[in-house]
Design a protein around this motif. Structure first.
Motif, PDB file in Angstrom:
ATOM      1  N   ALA A   8       0.832  -1.206   0.000  1.00 42.01           N
ATOM      2  CA  ALA A   8       0.000   0.000   0.000  1.00 42.01           C
ATOM      3  C   ALA A   8       0.862   1.248   0.000  1.00 42.01           C
ATOM      4  CB  ALA A   8      -0.918  -0.018   1.224  1.00 42.01           C
ATOM      5  N   ALA A   9       1.978   1.224   0.745  1.00 40.21           N
ATOM      6  CA  ALA A   9       2.883   2.374   0.780  1.00 40.21           C
ATOM      7  C   ALA A   9       3.491   2.616  -0.604  1.00 40.21           C
ATOM      8  CB  ALA A   9       3.970   2.147   1.824  1.00 40.21           C
ATOM      9  N   ARG A  10       3.868   1.538  -1.279  1.00 37.95           N
ATOM     10  CA  ARG A  10       4.425   1.683  -2.627  1.00 37.95           C
ATOM     11  C   ARG A  10       3.392   2.245  -3.597  1.00 37.95           C
ATOM     12  NH1 ARG A  10       7.929  -3.895  -3.569  1.00 37.95           N
ATOM     13  NH2 ARG A  10       9.323  -3.668  -1.773  1.00 37.95           N
ATOM     14  N   ALA A  11       2.150   1.783  -3.460  1.00 36.34           N
ATOM     15  CA  ALA A  11       1.090   2.303  -4.328  1.00 36.34           C
ATOM     16  C   ALA A  11       0.894   3.800  -4.107  1.00 36.34           C
ATOM     17  CB  ALA A  11      -0.205   1.544  -4.073  1.00 36.34           C
ATOM     18  N   ALA A  12       0.952   4.237  -2.840  1.00 32.81           N
ATOM     19  CA  ALA A  12       0.808   5.658  -2.535  1.00 32.81           C
ATOM     20  C   ALA A  12       1.944   6.456  -3.147  1.00 32.81           C
ATOM     21  CB  ALA A  12       0.765   5.856  -1.019  1.00 32.81           C
ATOM     22  N   ASP A  19       1.473  12.084 -10.216  1.00 31.95           N
ATOM     23  CA  ASP A  19       0.987  13.458 -10.159  1.00 31.95           C
ATOM     24  C   ASP A  19       2.093  14.441 -10.539  1.00 31.95           C
ATOM     25  OD1 ASP A  19      -1.504  12.610  -9.420  1.00 31.95           O
ATOM     26  OD2 ASP A  19      -1.162  12.879  -7.261  1.00 31.95           O
ATOM     27  N   GLU A  20       3.294  14.204  -9.999  1.00 32.56           N
ATOM     28  CA  GLU A  20       4.428  15.084 -10.323  1.00 32.56           C
ATOM     29  C   GLU A  20       4.793  14.989 -11.805  1.00 32.56           C
ATOM     30  OE1 GLU A  20       7.661  14.132  -7.808  1.00 32.56           O
ATOM     31  OE2 GLU A  20       6.628  14.680  -5.947  1.00 32.56           O
ATOM     32  N   LEU A  21       4.773  13.740 -12.357  1.00 27.92           N
ATOM     33  CA  LEU A  21       5.098  13.551 -13.763  1.00 27.92           C
ATOM     34  C   LEU A  21       4.091  14.247 -14.666  1.00 27.92           C
ATOM     35  CD1 LEU A  21       6.974  12.102 -15.817  1.00 27.92           C
ATOM     36  CD2 LEU A  21       5.396  10.162 -15.737  1.00 27.92           C
ATOM     37  N   ALA A  22       2.813  14.210 -14.328  1.00 23.89           N
ATOM     38  CA  ALA A  22       1.783  14.859 -15.136  1.00 23.89           C
ATOM     39  C   ALA A  22       1.983  16.369 -15.190  1.00 23.89           C
ATOM     40  CB  ALA A  22       0.406  14.520 -14.577  1.00 23.89           C
ATOM     41  N   GLU A  23       2.459  16.961 -14.102  1.00 27.66           N
ATOM     42  CA  GLU A  23       2.669  18.407 -14.066  1.00 27.66           C
ATOM     43  C   GLU A  23       3.966  18.815 -14.761  1.00 27.66           C
ATOM     44  OE1 GLU A  23       2.533  19.628 -10.047  1.00 27.66           O
ATOM     45  OE2 GLU A  23       0.430  19.064  -9.738  1.00 27.66           O
ATOM     46  N   SER A  24       5.042  18.043 -14.563  1.00 27.86           N
ATOM     47  CA  SER A  24       6.349  18.448 -15.081  1.00 27.86           C
ATOM     48  C   SER A  24       6.578  17.998 -16.523  1.00 27.86           C
ATOM     49  CB  SER A  24       7.465  17.903 -14.189  1.00 27.86           C
ATOM     50  OG  SER A  24       7.407  16.481 -14.138  1.00 27.86           O
ATOM     51  N   HIS A 184      -2.396   7.391   1.378  1.00 32.18           N
ATOM     52  CA  HIS A 184      -1.675   8.505   0.748  1.00 32.18           C
ATOM     53  C   HIS A 184      -0.834   9.264   1.765  1.00 32.18           C
ATOM     54  CE1 HIS A 184      -3.997   8.123  -2.997  1.00 32.18           C
ATOM     55  NE2 HIS A 184      -5.008   7.814  -2.194  1.00 32.18           N
ATOM     56  N   ASN A 185      -0.268   8.576   2.735  1.00 31.00           N
ATOM     57  CA  ASN A 185       0.488   9.265   3.774  1.00 31.00           C
ATOM     58  C   ASN A 185       1.946   8.833   3.809  1.00 31.00           C
ATOM     59  OD1 ASN A 185       0.116   6.697   4.593  1.00 31.00           O
ATOM     60  ND2 ASN A 185      -0.780   7.180   6.600  1.00 31.00           N
ATOM     61  N   THR A 186       2.504   8.449   2.635  1.00 36.36           N
ATOM     62  CA  THR A 186       3.880   7.982   2.573  1.00 36.36           C
ATOM     63  C   THR A 186       4.713   8.942   1.744  1.00 36.36           C
ATOM     64  OG1 THR A 186       2.987   5.762   2.615  1.00 36.36           O
ATOM     65  CG2 THR A 186       5.311   5.975   2.075  1.00 36.36           C
ATOM     66  N   ARG A 187       5.978   9.162   2.180  1.00 35.36           N
ATOM     67  CA  ARG A 187       6.866  10.056   1.450  1.00 35.36           C
ATOM     68  C   ARG A 187       7.357   9.383   0.174  1.00 35.36           C
ATOM     69  NH1 ARG A 187      11.690  11.370   4.272  1.00 35.36           N
ATOM     70  NH2 ARG A 187      11.545   9.310   5.219  1.00 35.36           N
ATOM     71  N   ASN A 188       7.765  10.193  -0.830  1.00 35.39           N
ATOM     72  CA  ASN A 188       8.285   9.682  -2.090  1.00 35.39           C
ATOM     73  C   ASN A 188       9.742   9.281  -1.894  1.00 35.39           C
ATOM     74  OD1 ASN A 188       5.854  10.367  -3.129  1.00 35.39           O
ATOM     75  ND2 ASN A 188       6.523  12.334  -3.943  1.00 35.39           N
ATOM     76  N   GLU A 189       9.968   8.006  -1.529  1.00 35.71           N
ATOM     77  CA  GLU A 189      11.312   7.550  -1.242  1.00 35.71           C
ATOM     78  C   GLU A 189      11.949   6.824  -2.417  1.00 35.71           C
ATOM     79  OE1 GLU A 189      10.870   5.140   2.161  1.00 35.71           O
ATOM     80  OE2 GLU A 189      10.371   6.812   3.495  1.00 35.71           O
ATOM     81  N   LEU A 190      11.173   6.497  -3.470  1.00 38.00           N
ATOM     82  CA  LEU A 190      11.706   5.801  -4.628  1.00 38.00           C
ATOM     83  C   LEU A 190      11.412   6.604  -5.881  1.00 38.00           C
ATOM     84  CD1 LEU A 190      10.475   2.158  -3.886  1.00 38.00           C
ATOM     85  CD2 LEU A 190      12.744   3.087  -3.469  1.00 38.00           C
TER      86      LEU A 190
END
Length: 324
Positions: A8-12, A19-24, A184-190
């Motif tokens: 679940a953390a990986r999915a988040a 979301d970041e890829l869609a914007e950048s 949706h409460n996990t930091r982007n670590e990968l």
């Protein structure tokens, strides 16, 4: 193996990175979506029949009479959801449904559905020896999975599927893994690539086990693996004599088949399979004989006697009388 919380953390993380890829990088985002849609269509494609095998339960001579045994049909299918082996020498992933007993009109038989990656079947279909090897592995897998003892002989049916297409697809697709809830409460670590590769690897290996391990488990996994083994050596054909015993009107009463087995010391070494129109005798690592019978016989009333001193097996098969 990752836990449900870790998945679940990986999915988040994946949702956040998308979301970041869609914007950048909108173009890269659209390419990614197209690739994922194409992959989803491939993985969601249902299994398709490619080959149907008719196997025979091995019958010991001591329990032959009244125990003809019902045939076993093995539907060999191609399914994109089953991964291909990473290298030619690696174990071959396989998915299988449950063994089913079918009573259809006057026909009684067993059936099991087995699926490989389509590329595995494609390579086997291009080479006779590879196909023979894959069939032997399939029958060995069915034996281990279903606690059966099958005859070494088999038939490739003219049809590709025994039973309905819907039944086969439901049988193979019946074991679906539950989906972990998303948070949706996990930091982007990968990074995006690292995350996708790690999730793909987890999905392909989470339910894969070696054949030897799967037989001992109470819960059969969705995808298993069968290891490559050498094909058995060619068996010799024993000498035999077929005699048709007739009545006064020259109508056949019974068939008597004498088979010379000089290297056999006990009936326990012999496997005998008889149907209405053929007979198969096998002695593992020694003899193999398959004959088409000149008349239809009653397999339930068939008897077999082994003369240990002479090394001769006598099989007596009553001929079925034609209905008026």
């Amino acid at each position: 193996m990752a836990t449900a919380g870790e998945m679940a953390a990986r999915a988040a993380q994946l949702w956040s990175l998308l979301d970041e890829l869609a914007e950048s990088e909108p173009q890269a985002y659209r390419r990614f979506l197209r690739q994922q849609h194409a992959e989803a269509r491939r993985l969601c494609a249902p299994p398709q029949p490619r080959l149907c095998l008719r196997a025979r339960p091995a019958l010991r001579l001591g329990v032959l009479q009244g125990a003809a045994g019902r045939p076993l049909f093995v539907n060999v299918c191609g399914w994109s959801r089953v991964p291909a082996p990473r290298a030619p020498a690696d174990p071959v992933p396989v998915s299988a449904g449950a063994l089913q007993e079918v009573a259809e009109a006057a026909e009684l038989y067993s059936i099991i559905d087995v699926a490989y990656n389509p590329d595995v079947l494609q390579r086997a279909e291009e080479n006779t020896e590879k196909m023979e090897h894959l069939i032997r592995l399939t029958l060995k897998f069915v034996e281990e999975r279903c606690s059966l003892t099958l005859s070494c002989s088999y038939n490739i049916e003219t049809f590709k599927l025994k039973g309905s297409l819907e039944r086969m697809q439901q049988s193979l697709k019946g074991k679906q893994m539950p989906t972990a809830p998303l948070t949706h409460n996990t930091r982007n670590e990968l990074t995006l690539d690292q995350l996708l590769h790690s999730m793909e690897a987890e999905d392909c290996t989470r339910d894969s086990v070696l054949l030897e391990e799967s037989v001992q488990q109470s819960k059969v996994p969705l995808i298993e693996e069968i290891a490559s083994t050498e094909l058995p050596e060619e068996l010799s054909t024993p000498l035999y004599e077929m005699l048709t015993v007739k009545d006064a009107n020259k109508k056949p009463l019974k068939l008597e088949l004498k088979i010379k087995l000089p290297e056999v010391s006990s009936v326990s070494e012999c496997d005998l399979s008889i149907s209405k129109d053929d007979v198969i005798i096998e002695v593992p690592e020694k003899y193999k004989l398959q004959l088409d019978l000149p008349a239809l016989v009653d397999e339930d009333a068939t008897t077999a006697v082994f003369n240990k001193g002479k090394g001769v097996l006598l099989i007596t098969m009553p001929v079925v009388k034609p209905e008026l």
